[in-house]
Design a protein around this motif. Structure first.
Motif, short mmCIF file in Angstrom:
data_model
loop_
_atom_site.label_atom_id
_atom_site.label_comp_id
_atom_site.label_asym_id
_atom_site.label_seq_id
_atom_site.Cartn_x
_atom_site.Cartn_y
_atom_site.Cartn_z
N GLN A 249 3.81 4.21 2.77
CA GLN A 249 3.19 5.39 3.81
C GLN A 249 1.89 4.93 4.26
OE1 GLN A 249 4.34 7.99 5.39
NE2 GLN A 249 6.00 9.44 3.72
N LEU A 250 1.06 4.51 3.58
CA LEU A 250 -0.15 3.94 3.89
C LEU A 250 -0.36 2.77 4.97
CD1 LEU A 250 -2.23 3.96 0.48
CD2 LEU A 250 -2.79 5.37 2.39
N LEU A 251 0.81 2.04 5.13
CA LEU A 251 1.01 0.85 5.95
C LEU A 251 1.04 1.38 7.61
CD1 LEU A 251 3.39 -1.39 4.11
CD2 LEU A 251 1.01 -1.35 4.13
N THR A 252 1.26 2.63 7.44
CA THR A 252 1.57 3.21 8.83
C THR A 252 0.52 4.06 9.28
OG1 THR A 252 3.06 5.05 8.16
CG2 THR A 252 4.01 2.96 8.90
N CYS A 253 -0.40 4.67 8.06
CA CYS A 253 -1.21 5.93 8.54
C CYS A 253 -2.51 5.65 7.74
CB CYS A 253 -0.76 7.25 8.09
SG CYS A 253 -0.71 7.49 6.24
N GLY A 254 -2.44 4.50 7.00
CA GLY A 254 -4.00 4.36 6.30
C GLY A 254 -4.97 3.60 7.18
N VAL B 197 -8.05 0.63 7.63
CA VAL B 197 -7.89 -0.82 7.36
C VAL B 197 -7.94 -0.96 5.88
CG1 VAL B 197 -10.36 -1.06 7.66
CG2 VAL B 197 -8.78 -3.15 7.95
N PHE B 198 -8.92 -0.36 5.07
CA PHE B 198 -9.17 -0.41 3.81
C PHE B 198 -7.84 -0.30 2.85
CE2 PHE B 198 -13.19 0.27 5.80
CZ PHE B 198 -13.91 -0.85 5.41
N THR B 199 -7.44 1.03 3.24
CA THR B 199 -6.17 1.45 2.33
C THR B 199 -4.90 0.53 2.64
OG1 THR B 199 -5.85 3.09 3.95
CG2 THR B 199 -7.02 3.65 2.01
N ARG B 200 -4.85 0.12 3.85
CA ARG B 200 -3.72 -0.47 4.23
C ARG B 200 -3.68 -2.02 3.45
NH1 ARG B 200 -4.92 0.51 9.51
NH2 ARG B 200 -5.09 -1.64 10.15
N GLN B 201 -5.07 -2.65 3.44
CA GLN B 201 -4.96 -3.90 2.63
C GLN B 201 -4.78 -3.66 1.34
OE1 GLN B 201 -9.27 -4.70 1.72
NE2 GLN B 201 -8.96 -6.86 2.06
N ALA B 202 -5.27 -2.75 0.74
CA ALA B 202 -4.91 -2.25 -0.93
C ALA B 202 -3.46 -2.04 -1.11
CB ALA B 202 -5.79 -1.08 -1.26
N ALA B 203 -2.76 -1.39 0.00
CA ALA B 203 -1.30 -1.28 -0.13
C ALA B 203 -0.49 -2.39 0.03
CB ALA B 203 -0.76 -0.20 1.00
N HIS B 204 -1.02 -3.31 0.82
CA HIS B 204 -0.29 -4.52 1.01
C HIS B 204 -0.37 -5.61 -0.28
CE1 HIS B 204 1.35 -4.84 4.90
NE2 HIS B 204 0.25 -4.41 5.34
N ARG B 205 -1.60 -5.37 -0.94
CA ARG B 205 -1.77 -6.21 -2.22
C ARG B 205 -0.81 -5.68 -3.46
NH1 ARG B 205 -7.46 -7.55 -5.19
NH2 ARG B 205 -6.61 -8.46 -7.20
N ALA B 206 -0.73 -4.29 -3.55
CA ALA B 206 -0.15 -3.57 -4.51
C ALA B 206 1.42 -3.82 -4.30
CB ALA B 206 -0.29 -2.09 -4.39
N LEU B 207 1.72 -3.76 -2.95
CA LEU B 207 3.15 -4.02 -2.72
C LEU B 207 3.85 -5.60 -2.85
CD1 LEU B 207 3.69 -1.82 0.60
CD2 LEU B 207 4.68 -1.52 -1.73
N ALA B 208 2.55 -6.24 -2.81
CA ALA B 208 2.80 -7.78 -3.07
C ALA B 208 3.24 -8.09 -4.67
CB ALA B 208 1.86 -8.47 -2.42
N GLU B 209 2.28 -7.31 -5.38
CA GLU B 209 2.35 -7.52 -6.70
C GLU B 209 3.74 -7.13 -7.12
OE1 GLU B 209 -1.10 -5.31 -8.12
OE2 GLU B 209 -2.43 -7.23 -7.44
N ARG B 210 4.03 -5.70 -6.66
CA ARG B 210 5.45 -5.22 -6.98
C ARG B 210 6.66 -6.03 -6.90
NH1 ARG B 210 7.43 -3.04 -11.20
NH2 ARG B 210 9.35 -1.72 -10.92
N ALA B 211 6.38 -6.74 -5.39
CA ALA B 211 7.41 -7.58 -5.32
C ALA B 211 7.74 -8.56 -6.14
CB ALA B 211 7.30 -8.02 -3.62
N LEU B 212 6.55 -9.23 -6.60
CA LEU B 212 6.62 -10.46 -7.32
C LEU B 212 7.14 -10.24 -8.75
CD1 LEU B 212 3.12 -12.06 -6.75
CD2 LEU B 212 5.06 -13.09 -6.25
N GLN B 213 6.89 -8.89 -9.30
CA GLN B 213 7.29 -8.50 -10.40
C GLN B 213 8.79 -8.17 -10.21
OE1 GLN B 213 5.14 -4.65 -11.14
NE2 GLN B 213 3.43 -5.73 -11.69
N GLN B 214 9.26 -7.98 -9.45
CA GLN B 214 10.83 -7.52 -8.82
C GLN B 214 11.68 -9.04 -8.64
OE1 GLN B 214 10.79 -4.52 -6.18
NE2 GLN B 214 10.84 -2.95 -7.89
N GLY B 215 10.71 -10.21 -8.49
CA GLY B 215 11.28 -11.52 -8.30
C GLY B 215 11.55 -11.74 -6.76
#
Length: 446
Positions: free
Chosen positions: A204-209, A211-229
């Protein structure tokens, strides 16, 4: 044509001048808001100073100082931000502007939280803002303030308190708080070890956040994607994270900070010069204010004394009913929640030689169990006084009939601290000193 009396002419001229000055102040204020949106902090600050000088109403004067506080806060000039917010608070207090006071207290609390002050320095302001919002029936502002309190508890990893405050706030989402609430919900689930529940909020933050919260959201989603392979998705999020990092660096403009600080020093000098011209007026006004203050204090303390007297009378009725019921039931009375799993768990903790305190999950379960048995207990208790998290926990355990020594163990405090809390609660609720046992009996009577 008949000529107007000179006195009438003077009055009309005074009215015209006052209206002209009021319009000039409003114009400067709105121009400042436009400059803020354009990112021109130094020019906006100058306009706000001019709006404050031209202000003919407390409302505009308080708004100007509040916006200056927000401007300094966005530039991380925290001491100056705090000073501006406190000036706005003083003005709104003088004008008895409840809504303005709620905003001021909330903003002061935010600055203190950013300076990592002690709990009393931050939470006390949030709680006063919350109390004003509740008293005025402004639910939207109450939830807004509670979301700020939740951010504080999240920072200190107090997840149960953060959860209790955040979920009601989600019922009052708008464009001004959407980004912050979604980010806190994502952070709450991440800290609680539930990353899959955090993912929808990060998306949700990727569309309404911001610049700071979008940045944090992309980093968190990247970490989750890495955990899931999912390396492809992780790479996509990391690329967007890097792009936003460049935007963040551009936002933090050191030159803007320097200009804002220099302009502040210049306007401080201007304000000091203007204050010299106002001292004579202030000296005359102080006498009138002093007299009005004495009258106001008299009525305030009279009403306060009456307020406490009504609560004491209500206490005496509660205690009388409780004692009569206790005499009728006698020894047959069973402890509150005698068969509840949480009570059995607490008794096991107390009998354990390890002397373990209760954790966040235990406190959540205890409050839920009490509310299931007596849905109005907490609300009736809060009619007498507002409670801090520690005071609330002590009262929940007293309701179960736990001894002070047991409460000290379960809350990880000393027995003397628990005794002081009970005495302080009695005085806070009824405006007079009392014994800890008197507070215990009051809790049992509810």
């Amino acid at each position: 044509m008949k000529r107007l009396h000179p006195l009438i002419v003077m009055v009309l001229l005074a009215v015209v001048c006052a209206c002209s000055q009021r319009q000039a102040g409003l114009r400067e204020y709105h121009e400042a808001l436009s400059l803020i949106e354009q990112g021109d902090a130094p020019s906006a600050l100058k306009k706000l100073e001019q709006a404050a000088e031209l202000a003919t109403t407390d409302s505009l004067l308080a708004l100007a100082h509040s916006q200056m506080g927000t401007l300094y806060f966005s530039q991380r000039l925290l001491d100056r931000s705090l000073s501006s917010y406190r000036q706005a608070y003083d003005i709104d207090l003088r004008a008895a502007d409840t809504l303005g006071l709620i905003y001021d207290l909330r903003d002061i609390g935010n600055v203190l939280r950013s300076r990592e002050e002690t709990e009393d320095s931050c939470i006390a302001y949030f709680e006063r803002a919350q109390q004003l919002a509740i008293a005025s029936g402004n639910v939207a502002m109450q939830r807004d303030v509670e979301s700020q309190m939740a951010a504080y508890h999240l920072y200190h990893n107090q997840l149960a308190e953060a959860r209790r405050l955040l979920f009601p706030a989600l019922q009052h989402i708008d464009d001004s708080n959407r980004s912050a609430l979604f980010f806190m919900m994502a952070d709450l689930y991440t800290r609680a070890g539930q990353p899959d529940s955090a993912v929808p909020y990060y998306k949700q933050l990727l569309t309404c956040g911001t610049v700071f919260t979008r940045q944090a959201a992309h980093r968190a989603l990247a970490e989750r994607a890495l955990q899931q392979g999912d390396n492809t998705l992780a790479l996509s999020h990391l690329q967007q994270y890097e792009q936003l990092t460049d935007s963040v660096h551009k936002t933090n403009d050191a030159e803007s900070l320097r200009k804002t600080a220099a302009l502040y020093d210049y306007t401080q000098h201007e304000r000091q010069s203007a204050s010299l011209r106002q001292r004579l007026i202030v000296a005359i006004a102080l006498v009138a204010i002093l007299l009005l203050s004495v009258v106001a204090l008299f009525f305030f303390f009279s009403r306060r004394r009456m307020h406490y007297q009504l609560k004491v009378e209500r206490l005496e009725r509660l205690l009388a009913d409780y004692r009569q019921q206790d005499d009728r039931e006698g020894a047959a009375t069973r402890p509150f929640l005698s068969n509840a799993p949480i009570r059995q768990h607490i008794e096991r903790l107390l009998s354990d030689h390890a002397q373990q305190p209760m954790n966040d999950a235990d406190w959540h379960q205890l409050e839920d169990s009490i509310l299931q048995e007596d849905a109005t207990f907490v609300s009736r208790l809060q009619e007498f006084c507002r409670l801090t998290p520690q005071e609330r926990r002590v009262c929940l355990l007293l309701k179960l009939g736990i001894s002070p020594a047991g409460i000290a163990q379960l809350t990880a405090h000393t027995k003397q601290s628990v005794t002081n809390t009970r005495s302080r609660l009695y005085e806070k609720a009824f405006g007079r000193k009392g014994k800890p046992s008197q507070w215990d009996e009051f809790i049992l009577s509810l």
